[in-house]
Write an enzyme that holds these catalytic residues in place. Structure first.
Site, PDB file in Angstrom:
ATOM      1  N   HIS A  55       0.847  -1.188   0.000  1.00  0.00           N
ATOM      2  CA  HIS A  55       0.000   0.000   0.000  1.00  0.00           C
ATOM      3  C   HIS A  55       0.887   1.245   0.000  1.00  0.00           C
ATOM      4  O   HIS A  55       2.055   1.194   0.402  1.00  0.00           O
ATOM      5  CB  HIS A  55      -0.889   0.026   1.246  1.00  0.00           C
ATOM      6  N   GLU A  57       0.946   4.066   1.856  1.00  0.00           N
ATOM      7  CA  GLU A  57       1.463   4.522   3.156  1.00  0.00           C
ATOM      8  C   GLU A  57       2.547   3.561   3.644  1.00  0.00           C
ATOM      9  O   GLU A  57       3.562   3.970   4.201  1.00  0.00           O
ATOM     10  CB  GLU A  57       0.350   4.567   4.213  1.00  0.00           C
ATOM     11  N   CYS A  83      -6.099   2.083   5.440  1.00  0.00           N
ATOM     12  CA  CYS A  83      -6.917   0.884   5.693  1.00  0.00           C
ATOM     13  C   CYS A  83      -6.858   0.504   7.170  1.00  0.00           C
ATOM     14  O   CYS A  83      -5.849   0.698   7.846  1.00  0.00           O
ATOM     15  CB  CYS A  83      -6.463  -0.275   4.815  1.00  0.00           C
ATOM     16  N   CYS A  94      -2.512  -0.246   7.365  1.00  0.00           N
ATOM     17  CA  CYS A  94      -1.755   1.010   7.379  1.00  0.00           C
ATOM     18  C   CYS A  94      -2.067   1.833   8.625  1.00  0.00           C
ATOM     19  O   CYS A  94      -1.191   2.535   9.137  1.00  0.00           O
ATOM     20  CB  CYS A  94      -2.059   1.810   6.119  1.00  0.00           C
TER      21      CYS A  94
HETATM   22 ZN   LIG Z   1      -3.311   0.241   3.627  1.00  0.00          ZN
END
Ligand SMILES: [Zn+2]
Length: 152
Positions: A55, A57, A83, A94
């Site tokens: 992801h 981040e 998320c 994250c």
């Molecule tokens: Zn995430």
């Protein structure tokens, strides 16, 4: 420059990064930038930058020492709400990564819709733990623009 204008400027940078993501039929394209208290970029990342599941981040945070002393004073810009749970169970959401990093301020442009994960509570979780979350809904459309194929 006032704070809101500064936030918008960094979010535009994050949106530019989101456009670099390899397109996926099953995941959003997201960009993230971490900016220090001195207003200088520390690092950035985007979805699927280093592997097919990473992801934005996460990719940004992976480039830093977890004890980087700049992190507690940094702001994280992410085009999408971080998320709070994820399909890859071997990886921390994250939201948890951000909480662990010590970052105290998060700026997002749009909230995660229920396309892949029902009821994302990233913003709520961060706020519960005292993180300031700023939303820039006027940039949501632009931040979503590279995700239109996902039937939001
Ligand atoms: Zn995430």
């Amino acid at each position: 420059m006032d704070e809101h204008r500064l936030h918008r400027q960094w979010m535009r940078h994050a949106i530019g990064l989101a456009r670099l993501c390899p397109i996926s039929p099953t995941a959003f394209s997201v960009g993230a930038v971490i900016v220090g208290a001195d207003g200088v970029e520390i690092t950035h990342g985007w979805s699927r930058e280093t592997d097919e599941k990473v992801h934005a981040e996460e990719s940004a945070l992976n480039k830093l020492d977890p004890d980087d002393p700049r992190l507690p004073h940094a702001t994280l810009y992410s085009t999408l709400e971080p998320c709070s749970q994820r399909a890859s169970v071997d990886r921390a959401p994250c939201t948890d990564r951000i909480l662990r990093s010590g970052i105290r301020q998060v700026v997002i442009a749009w909230r995660e819709p229920g396309t892949f994960v029902e009821n994302c509570v990233g913003v709520e979780k961060l706020r519960e733990r005292g993180i300031e979350v700023v939303e820039l809904p006027d940039l949501a459309d632009e931040a979503m623009s590279m995700n239109r194929h996902l039937k939001l």
